[in-house]
Write an enzyme that holds these catalytic residues in place. Sequence first.
Site, PDB file in Angstrom:
ATOM      1  N   THR A  75       1.434  -1.497  -0.108  1.00  0.00           N
ATOM      2  CA  THR A  75       0.142  -0.053   0.475  1.00  0.00           C
ATOM      3  C   THR A  75       0.851   1.263   0.011  1.00  0.00           C
ATOM      4  OG1 THR A  75      -1.814  -0.800   1.152  1.00  0.00           O
ATOM      5  CG2 THR A  75      -1.696   1.141   1.421  1.00  0.00           C
ATOM      6  N   GLN A 102       0.026 -10.387  -5.789  1.00  0.00           N
ATOM      7  CA  GLN A 102      -0.928 -11.434  -5.801  1.00  0.00           C
ATOM      8  C   GLN A 102      -0.209 -12.113  -7.383  1.00  0.00           C
ATOM      9  OE1 GLN A 102      -1.909 -12.636  -3.678  1.00  0.00           O
ATOM     10  NE2 GLN A 102      -3.190 -11.077  -2.822  1.00  0.00           N
ATOM     11  N   SER A 119       4.517  -7.183  -1.531  1.00  0.00           N
ATOM     12  CA  SER A 119       4.191  -7.214  -0.887  1.00  0.00           C
ATOM     13  C   SER A 119       4.855  -8.181   0.029  1.00  0.00           C
ATOM     14  CB  SER A 119       3.043  -7.674  -0.104  1.00  0.00           C
ATOM     15  OG  SER A 119       2.696  -7.272   0.962  1.00  0.00           O
ATOM     16  N   GLY A 120       5.363  -8.219   1.311  1.00  0.00           N
ATOM     17  CA  GLY A 120       6.185  -9.458   1.492  1.00  0.00           C
ATOM     18  C   GLY A 120       5.127 -10.499   2.718  1.00  0.00           C
ATOM     19  N   HIS A 121       4.477 -10.222   3.245  1.00  0.00           N
ATOM     20  CA  HIS A 121       3.008 -11.099   3.305  1.00  0.00           C
ATOM     21  C   HIS A 121       2.454 -12.171   3.028  1.00  0.00           C
ATOM     22  CE1 HIS A 121      -0.998  -8.876   3.791  1.00  0.00           C
ATOM     23  NE2 HIS A 121      -0.301  -7.927   3.960  1.00  0.00           N
ATOM     24  N   CYS A 127      -8.479  -6.621   2.827  1.00  0.00           N
ATOM     25  CA  CYS A 127      -8.839  -5.385   2.781  1.00  0.00           C
ATOM     26  C   CYS A 127     -10.797  -4.388   2.891  1.00  0.00           C
ATOM     27  CB  CYS A 127      -8.113  -4.419   1.950  1.00  0.00           C
ATOM     28  SG  CYS A 127      -6.571  -4.917   1.798  1.00  0.00           S
TER      29      CYS A 127
HETATM   30  N1  PLP Z   1      -2.594  -4.677  -4.084  1.00  0.00           N
HETATM   31  C1  PLP Z   1      -3.269  -6.100  -3.708  1.00  0.00           C
HETATM   32  C2  PLP Z   1      -4.236  -6.397  -4.989  1.00  0.00           C
HETATM   33  C3  PLP Z   1      -3.531  -6.658  -3.039  1.00  0.00           C
HETATM   34  O1  PLP Z   1      -3.781  -8.091  -2.470  1.00  0.00           O
HETATM   35  C4  PLP Z   1      -3.186  -5.994  -0.841  1.00  0.00           C
HETATM   36  C5  PLP Z   1      -3.239  -7.015  -0.261  1.00  0.00           C
HETATM   37  O2  PLP Z   1      -4.829  -7.336   0.631  1.00  0.00           O
HETATM   38  C6  PLP Z   1      -2.121  -4.873  -2.040  1.00  0.00           C
HETATM   39  C7  PLP Z   1      -2.386  -4.820  -2.790  1.00  0.00           C
HETATM   40  C8  PLP Z   1      -2.058  -4.510  -0.483  1.00  0.00           C
HETATM   41  O3  PLP Z   1      -1.022  -4.305   0.418  1.00  0.00           O
HETATM   42  P1  PLP Z   1      -0.456  -4.633   1.738  1.00  0.00           P
HETATM   43  O4  PLP Z   1      -0.770  -5.536   2.926  1.00  0.00           O
HETATM   44  O5  PLP Z   1       0.877  -5.031   1.331  1.00  0.00           O
HETATM   45  O6  PLP Z   1      -0.312  -3.559   1.702  1.00  0.00           O
END
Ligand code: PLP
Length: 379
Positions: free
Chosen positions: A72, A182, A202-204, A326
């Site tokens: 994000t 993803q 993203s790491g997680h 989210c």
């Molecule tokens: N973009 C996508 C397609 C996601 O699935 C997610 C998380 O669900 C994000 C962005 C945001 O990632 P982060 O949790 O690292 O901010």
Amino acid sequence: MPIHYLDNAATTKPCKAAVDAMMRCFSEHYGNPSSLHKAGLLAQQETDHARVVLASALGCDTREIIFTSCATESTNMALRSTAAAYGRRRKKIITSAVEHASVKKTLAYLSDSEGFEIVEVKPDETGTYRAIDFLKECDDNTVMISMMMVNNETGHVLPVKEAFSMIKRKFPHVITHCDAVQAFMKYPVKANALCADFISISGHKVHAAKGVGTLYARKGVKLRALIFGGKQERELRAGTESVPLIAGFGATVEALSSDIEKRFNYVKELNISLRERLMQLDGVRIISPENASPYVLSIVVSNIRSEIMLHYLEARGVYVSSGSACSKGAGSGVPEIFGASSKEADSVLRISFSSENTLEDVCALVDGIAAGQKEIMHN
Ligand code: PLP
């Protein structure tokens, strides 16, 4: 009760390589990378190594990697930097209608506060995104395009490479950002091949810890910091680096890079088994197309609200989600854009795999849905 974790698009369990690297940084290499003594140097070596690994995974230079706290933040930085640096005269931003909130909300902010025009491209009548439809929206007034590679709710794969290469050929001034959250470690995500100026990951989502992300920013592209302070990350992202999380991210990517294809094929088999079993059940409709990412499967269980089924499955140790994690249960509108009716959208379940899942998880899920259909309907 055994747990069947099928919510890997929300987050993944950190892998052993990540945990080992993080433990090493917590207990031994705990210095501040900015310190000039040996402890600082050891911490610096941890982040340097992770940077080399991430750069190699994305096919770029280490100076094009910026560590952030999450995807994000990476996306905020890419989009807001671009608007600030290139958006004085060019006011149009192209995106897909199915982006994650991190893109959607950032663009809504740029529209509300800075007068950008946001053009959301929809899929065609078959629910397929076509590269040409993004190109058609571009013109001399377009400043950037932001497009995800794999949709987090349905697994639809968007034609990022095709769209970005067409656009760069015709409108080289347009800045390209890809949300590859993803897709990373599942599909090839290489900066040059994608014609991307920015990539957020993203790491997680890939078995590292929460709290670490990366922004790939092509050399030469103008960047503005979101966070001001010290000189970390070439003054683009101030604040003491989270060495354990960064090292864990690097270790994960290093450990998983060699068998991306093997894991993909394994998950594909699971996905096919799940589809076959679900098709035996009445009242279940699969939303994700067959060419979607095998890691995500979106379904509708008719006449049972998502949350009811989700908690029914939870009581049997099966964890899935009702859509994007989210949106916390609020409808994102994405299933409808991909062809679900508004009634169906209330009954969507998202199942998302990792290569740690097994056929047992698939069977537990299908048995749970079948039992839920009987029990919930009759109460
Ligand atoms: N973009 C996508 C397609 C996601 O699935 C997610 C998380 O669900 C994000 C962005 C945001 O990632 P982060 O949790 O690292 O901010």
